[in-house]
Scaffold this motif. Sequence first.
Motif, PDB file in Angstrom:
ATOM      1  N   MET A  20       0.832  -1.207   0.000  1.00 36.95           N
ATOM      2  CA  MET A  20       0.000   0.000   0.000  1.00 36.95           C
ATOM      3  C   MET A  20       0.867   1.257   0.000  1.00 36.95           C
ATOM      4  O   MET A  20       0.631   2.199  -0.761  1.00 36.95           O
ATOM      5  N   SER A  24       1.408   3.826  -3.184  1.00 36.68           N
ATOM      6  CA  SER A  24       1.048   5.225  -2.957  1.00 36.68           C
ATOM      7  C   SER A  24       2.205   6.144  -3.328  1.00 36.68           C
ATOM      8  O   SER A  24       2.031   7.148  -4.036  1.00 36.68           O
ATOM      9  N   ILE A  28       2.220   8.792  -6.469  1.00 36.95           N
ATOM     10  CA  ILE A  28       2.422  10.213  -6.157  1.00 36.95           C
ATOM     11  C   ILE A  28       3.661  10.743  -6.877  1.00 36.95           C
ATOM     12  O   ILE A  28       3.652  11.862  -7.421  1.00 36.95           O
TER      13      ILE A  28
END
Length: 736
Positions: A20, A24, A28
């Motif tokens: 996760m 992420s 980003i």
Amino acid sequence: MDSKKRVTYFGKIFLSYSVMILLSVTFISIFYYLHLANQKQEEYAKNAKTDLDFMYTQTRMVVDNIDRLAMQLALIPDLNAKLVNPFGSDMYEFSLLKENLRNQISTNPLFYSIYLYFKLNDKVLTTNEGFYSISDFYDRQWLEGMKKQGSEPNDYEIRRIQRSMDPEVEVISFSRPLPITSKEALGNLIINVKKDVFFDTLLHLTNSTLNDVYIINGATGSMVYGSNKEMNELFKDRRFDGSSGSELITSGTAKYVTSYEKSRFNSWIFVKAVPYETYQEEMGAVKQTIIQTAAIVMLFGLALSYLIALNMYRPWKKMIREHEEIKRTMEQNKPIIRTRLIYDILNNHIMDFKPMPSALQQSNVHFPHEYFAVLLAVPNFKNDEDIPDSSLRLLAFSTIETALLKKLPIAGTLLDHGQFGFILNLEQEEMGESTQALLTQYLHETNEMLQLQCQVSLQFAIGRSYESLNSVYQSYAEAKRVLNCKALFNKSDVTFMQEMESDNRFEYPLAVQKELVHYIMATNEEKADGCISEFFENYVYSGRYPRERLLEMILMLISNVMNELYQEGYDTAISMNLLDLDGCPNNVELEQFITRYIHELIKRLQQQQQEGISYSLYIAKAINFIETNYAGNISIGDIAEYVGLSVNYLSRVFKAEAGKPPLEYLSRYRISRSIELLKGESRCSLQEVSQLVGYQDAHSFIRFFKKYEGITPGDYRKKLLEKKPSHGKNHQMSEE
């Protein structure tokens, strides 16, 4: 569970958090890089537009200066006269005109040559060579091309020119039709500017070499300004759509980020080309920074994932161990495995009861009789710390089931809130006194045995008997109803549903209520404890009264006691909640709870009585509130809220201190204020006076005024008016 499985669970938790965080950070970083790339492109385009606009503006300024010179020359009076009638002037006059034109360019190195074409006599006057016939003129071909264009002003182009014996020169030629005031051109003024001097002047004005800015002829595709051969090939066959724009141009292995802007006054196109490698280097630095930052964040995220996974795994680890312990205990007590089936029967979770007999037989449960009832058992552990011990609870359950199975067919299960549930298989439908007595004997024997072995006491509740298993849930609901009154049971009571529905009537113990109120107001704990003990002996421990109604009556009794105290002006707010008595496990603890509750009330009253020495402060505060807000619509409730006392208590202490109730004090104060207004010179009407002192209508004001003064306010004012003249007359006589 072995260590490999535990490690697998930890690894799954750690992997899920790590993935996760990694996803992420990756998403980003990508979005941030794309944002910076777009921002960098916009920055390049903005800088390019600034340079191109500046170059365009400066070019236009130089061209405008040349146009102004052309305009200045076109307005020479002799020139216009000779255009209209070239035949009426001699060579001397043309020589003077030539010298005039020559003087305009002799001091400016920007200009190469100027010449005039006279259409009527088809002659050309140059600033250097003099008169030419058009057929002998060295620049005849370009001049004839200009003649075909008509009267289009401000046209100019870059070309190569050679005059007489001079070497060939690259110039920018400007042509203006003459005269400027005529619709029909009678000639042309041609100004030739040296190209290299023109662009040197332009570079001097821009104060920059502008190596990456180029000027292209949009009509021919040739490069007007710029010496880069690679750029010349790059822009040769390039089409530039629109008035301006940006694009990536590739030529072989070379790439350029280009921005362009078209001139609005000729066919020139201003282009800025930056090598793509420069853009790539800058974005490479940005990419490197993003990668380094993302790597640091990912490392931190992995460490954080490890800590979170470790923290999340700990309760799972504890649950796994507890599960292992429960599993071992259940293996030791295999009859408990069938409890889920019994649990579903009690809670009516069975959709089809037809296969139920075979399911019970597979679980080693045998019900030979036709009738069924439900027994609920509530264990009361000796020490509170024993309650969470699941092994002790399972042991208690197994002991009860084993003991009862020796007496009659049963099957049990674990229920919510730590209770045990058993289905009893009975021979008779009606549960008579003999059956109840026999069951009570069995249960008391079991209770005694469990107290010796496990130090656990039990309370039992039994519902009615029913003919089939699919109606057992009704007996279960009745047994739960019995347990709702467990606060009135002894620690080891056996209570049947039939006992709950006895029709023993009893009167409300009003005498007990009055005694309790008296002892509490007297703050006599000993007498209050004796009253409570006597009440429990007569009503609770005797067992003569229906328990459901008895529990309601106890709540009503304590509530009425508190209400009487409140009516007497006492504040009965304490930290204990009366509704918590439902949580008492037996009648002994219920008596202790009620006793503690009464003690708390007595302590509260003692505290209020000790604070009674400062009651005058409350009364002073109330009087100040009345005298400040008398003109408003205030009530005794507003006064009590401001002071911080109950209404009844305020009324009692106010009358004791001030000699009259608060409302009477308010009324008397209002009347005293109204007398001052009636005596004043304002001449307010009675309606105005009544509103100024807090009465909404004059009738109420008149009524209260007459009550306290004996006359109406109108009569009172008349008496005042009757006294004034006599005083005035006596004053006049004294002056005489």
